[in-house]
Design an enzyme around this catalytic site. Structure first.
Site, PDB file in Angstrom:
ATOM      1  N   CYS A 181       9.284   4.069 -14.554  1.00 16.14           N
ATOM      2  CA  CYS A 181       7.908   4.576 -14.699  1.00 16.14           C
ATOM      3  C   CYS A 181       7.865   5.963 -15.329  1.00 16.14           C
ATOM      4  CB  CYS A 181       7.243   4.607 -13.320  1.00 16.14           C
ATOM      5  SG  CYS A 181       5.603   5.343 -13.344  1.00 16.14           S
ATOM      6  N   CYS A 225      10.163   5.853  -9.376  1.00 12.73           N
ATOM      7  CA  CYS A 225      10.660   4.529  -9.763  1.00 12.73           C
ATOM      8  C   CYS A 225      11.343   4.652 -11.128  1.00 12.73           C
ATOM      9  CB  CYS A 225       9.504   3.538  -9.820  1.00 12.73           C
ATOM     10  SG  CYS A 225       8.627   3.466  -8.261  1.00 12.73           S
ATOM     11  N   GLU A 235      -4.773  11.841 -16.472  1.00 16.73           N
ATOM     12  CA  GLU A 235      -5.386  10.884 -17.379  1.00 16.73           C
ATOM     13  C   GLU A 235      -6.161   9.819 -16.617  1.00 16.73           C
ATOM     14  OE1 GLU A 235      -1.529   9.584 -18.857  1.00 16.73           O
ATOM     15  OE2 GLU A 235      -2.137   7.570 -18.276  1.00 16.73           O
ATOM     16  N   CYS A 294       0.337   3.186 -18.117  1.00 15.33           N
ATOM     17  CA  CYS A 294       0.801   4.091 -17.080  1.00 15.33           C
ATOM     18  C   CYS A 294       1.537   5.368 -17.515  1.00 15.33           C
ATOM     19  CB  CYS A 294       1.754   3.273 -16.204  1.00 15.33           C
ATOM     20  SG  CYS A 294       1.651   3.717 -14.516  1.00 15.33           S
ATOM     21  N   CYS A 346       4.480  12.206  -9.792  1.00 15.31           N
ATOM     22  CA  CYS A 346       4.705  11.315  -8.643  1.00 15.31           C
ATOM     23  C   CYS A 346       6.115  11.535  -8.125  1.00 15.31           C
ATOM     24  CB  CYS A 346       4.532   9.857  -9.071  1.00 15.31           C
ATOM     25  SG  CYS A 346       4.718   8.691  -7.695  1.00 15.31           S
ATOM     26  N   CYS A 355      -9.243   3.116 -14.476  1.00 11.70           N
ATOM     27  CA  CYS A 355      -7.971   3.349 -13.791  1.00 11.70           C
ATOM     28  C   CYS A 355      -7.854   4.840 -13.506  1.00 11.70           C
ATOM     29  CB  CYS A 355      -6.837   2.866 -14.704  1.00 11.70           C
ATOM     30  SG  CYS A 355      -5.197   3.160 -14.030  1.00 11.70           S
TER      31      CYS A 355
HETATM   32  N1  SAH Z   1       2.088   4.419  -7.462  1.00 15.22           N
HETATM   33  C1  SAH Z   1       1.369   3.218  -7.336  1.00 15.22           C
HETATM   34  C2  SAH Z   1       0.188   3.117  -8.275  1.00 15.22           C
HETATM   35  C3  SAH Z   1       0.384   3.615  -9.682  1.00 15.22           C
HETATM   36  S1  SAH Z   1       1.433   2.666 -10.719  1.00 15.22           S
HETATM   37  C4  SAH Z   1       2.294   2.034  -7.500  1.00 15.22           C
HETATM   38  O1  SAH Z   1       3.431   2.219  -7.918  1.00 15.22           O
HETATM   39  O2  SAH Z   1       1.882   0.922  -7.186  1.00 15.22           O
HETATM   40  C5  SAH Z   1       0.486   1.204 -11.019  1.00 15.22           C
HETATM   41  C6  SAH Z   1       1.313   0.019 -11.448  1.00 15.22           C
HETATM   42  O3  SAH Z   1       1.855   0.226 -12.772  1.00 15.22           O
HETATM   43  C7  SAH Z   1       2.499  -0.226 -10.540  1.00 15.22           C
HETATM   44  O4  SAH Z   1       2.644  -1.573 -10.226  1.00 15.22           O
HETATM   45  C8  SAH Z   1       3.638   0.266 -11.398  1.00 15.22           C
HETATM   46  O5  SAH Z   1       4.852  -0.281 -10.981  1.00 15.22           O
HETATM   47  C9  SAH Z   1       3.208  -0.155 -12.778  1.00 15.22           C
HETATM   48  N2  SAH Z   1       3.951   0.508 -13.872  1.00 15.22           N
HETATM   49  C10 SAH Z   1       4.549   1.716 -13.857  1.00 15.22           C
HETATM   50  N3  SAH Z   1       5.162   1.965 -15.041  1.00 15.22           N
HETATM   51  C11 SAH Z   1       4.933   0.889 -15.826  1.00 15.22           C
HETATM   52  C12 SAH Z   1       5.304   0.539 -17.161  1.00 15.22           C
HETATM   53  N4  SAH Z   1       6.010   1.350 -17.921  1.00 15.22           N
HETATM   54  N5  SAH Z   1       4.926  -0.670 -17.635  1.00 15.22           N
HETATM   55  C13 SAH Z   1       4.168  -1.511 -16.871  1.00 15.22           C
HETATM   56  N6  SAH Z   1       3.780  -1.223 -15.614  1.00 15.22           N
HETATM   57  C14 SAH Z   1       4.145  -0.040 -15.081  1.00 15.22           C
HETATM   58 FE1  SF4 Z   2       5.011   6.629  -8.741  1.00 15.83          FE
HETATM   59 FE2  SF4 Z   2       5.242   5.269 -11.012  1.00 15.83          FE
HETATM   60 FE3  SF4 Z   2       6.596   4.470  -8.854  1.00 15.83          FE
HETATM   61 FE4  SF4 Z   2       3.909   4.189  -8.927  1.00 15.83          FE
HETATM   62  S1  SF4 Z   2       5.407   3.180 -10.257  1.00 15.83           S
HETATM   63  S2  SF4 Z   2       5.165   4.992  -7.245  1.00 15.83           S
HETATM   64  S3  SF4 Z   2       3.364   6.011 -10.109  1.00 15.83           S
HETATM   65  S4  SF4 Z   2       6.887   6.432  -9.950  1.00 15.83           S
END
Ligand code: SAH
Ligand code: SF4
Length: 357
Positions: free
Chosen positions: A118, A115, A91, A339, A111, A104
């Site tokens: 996420c 985390c 996406e 995200c 991934c 974006c």
């Molecule tokens: N993997 C990289 C970039 C992609 S995520 C990273 O983690 O930085 C981009 C941002 O979106 C990150 O700061 C991530 O923590 C945040 N993010 C992920 N899931 C989210 C959610 N459900 N609500 C708000 N921000 C989120």
């Molecule tokens: Fe991966 Fe989501 Fe963690 Fe970014 S926030 S590193 S996309 S699992």
């Protein structure tokens, strides 16, 4: 499968053409058709001779992504879902701000960092995207704008879609070079931000790149215990190592760094956490900006969004202690533009359909 032509930096295209008996200047012509005139087939490149066009067609694709869904939100955010040649989906989101149009992009299918808050992490990594597949996301959005006919241009890029860009470092760097190149899309480095969960060795490499692109670090917690609870990558690269890498980056580039901090209700959103964050950042506050992110709840994850009061208290605590900060404005929430949400919804619809069958 033939790779995408958009994956080649200007230099790589020049070298490839020369290796194949062509003149170096053909690269300028091809790039002009790709990025200025923005054609969608090699055969439209009118001043490029037939032999070169055949050579390009034999080795490269010019359109490897297929748009499968395009959803437009009331605030003008557009979310694109693309199918890759191998059937995977990714996406891309276009957001409208008063300063311009920001896209974006996704860097991986799924991934592996996992985390705990996420949506992208639920779907473990299937594969890295190629540099061409990342550039093509921007090109598809730009083609969409071109077709609308109001001369709008993508002006900003955030590498914050699905995936960890520093786990796909070389492809991400080639992507950045192509979109930043003056003969390419010419999107200014200061208008581009790469977000990482904190892959420390790659943060050092990025600092050494000599490129003005902004770096954002997903910190999300002010101490190791809490950070490891929500980001298991913190076991490999704990906060002390992250801060050493940040110091190196700041010293090397003298550029400001953004710390992203998702506010999760009753997890990391208390005043004491804000004060701990102040301590962590105080020696580098002149070059720091904290981006407080209201959490977008994800199905199957146990977290909630912080209350308005907690967000406000957190924000004010940072400000009172002279830490530059802001609260991220939400875009496109009516179309699940947060995200990883669209793709994971699509997949779960598919898998439900399968299990019914
Ligand atoms: N993997 C990289 C970039 C992609 S995520 C990273 O983690 O930085 C981009 C941002 O979106 C990150 O700061 C991530 O923590 C945040 N993010 C992920 N899931 C989210 C959610 N459900 N609500 C708000 N921000 C989120
Ligand atoms: Fe991966 Fe989501 Fe963690 Fe970014 S926030 S590193 S996309 S699992």
């Amino acid at each position: 499968m033939k790779p995408s032509i958009y994956g080649l930096t200007q230099e790589k295209l020049q070298n490839w053409l020369v290796e194949n008996g062509e003149k170096r200047f053909r690269a300028d012509q091809v790039w002009d058709w790709l990025y200025q005139k923005r054609v969608k087939s090699f055969s439209e490149m009118k001043n490029v001779n037939k032999k070169t066009i055949e050579l390009l067609e034999e080795h490269y694709q010019i359109q490897s992504l297929t748009e499968t869904i395009k959803q437009e939100s009331q605030d003008g955010t557009i979310k694109f879902l693309f199918e890759l040649p191998d059937g995977n989906h990714i996406e891309t989101v276009l957001m409208r701000f008063d300063y311009g149009l920001s896209v974006c992009v996704t860097t991986q299918v799924g991934c592996n960092i996992g985390c705990s808050f996420c949506a992208s992490g639920i779907l473990s990594k299937n594969r890295d995207l190629t540099s061409g597949e990342i550039v093509e996301q921007i090109m598809n959005v730009q083609h969409h704008l071109d077709e609308r006919g109001d001369s709008e241009r993508v002006s900003h890029i955030v590498v914050m879609g699905i995936g960890e860009p520093f786990d796909n470092y070389d492809h991400t760097m080639d992507f950045l070079r192509v979109v930043n190149d003056q003969k390419g899309l010419s999107i200014g480095a200061r208008h581009i931000t790469v977000s990482t969960s904190g892959i420390v060795p790659k943060m050092y490499d990025f600092a050494d790149e000599n490129i003005q692109i902004n770096l954002a670090l997903s910190l999300h917690a002010p101490n190791n215990k809490l950070r490891t609870d929500i980001m298991k990558i913190n076991r490999a690269y704990p906060i002390e190592q992250l801060m050493d890498a940040v110091d190196y980056y700041l010293e090397k580039t003298n550029r400001r760094i953004t710390f992203e901090y998702i506010l999760l209700h009753d997890v990391n959103d208390q005043k004491e956490h804000a004060l701990e964050l102040v301590k962590l950042l105080k020696d580098k506050r002149h070059l720091s900006y904290v981006n407080l992110i209201p959490y977008n709840p994800v199905e199957d994850h146990p977290y909630d969004r912080s209350s308005k009061q907690n967000i406000l208290t957190f924000y004010e605590t940072l400000l009172e202690n002279n830490i530059n900060c802001g609260v991220r404005v939400e875009q496109g929430s009516d179309i699940d533009a947060a995200c990883g949400q669209l793709r994971s919804k699509q997949l779960s619809k598919k898998s439900k359909a399968k299990s019914k069958a």
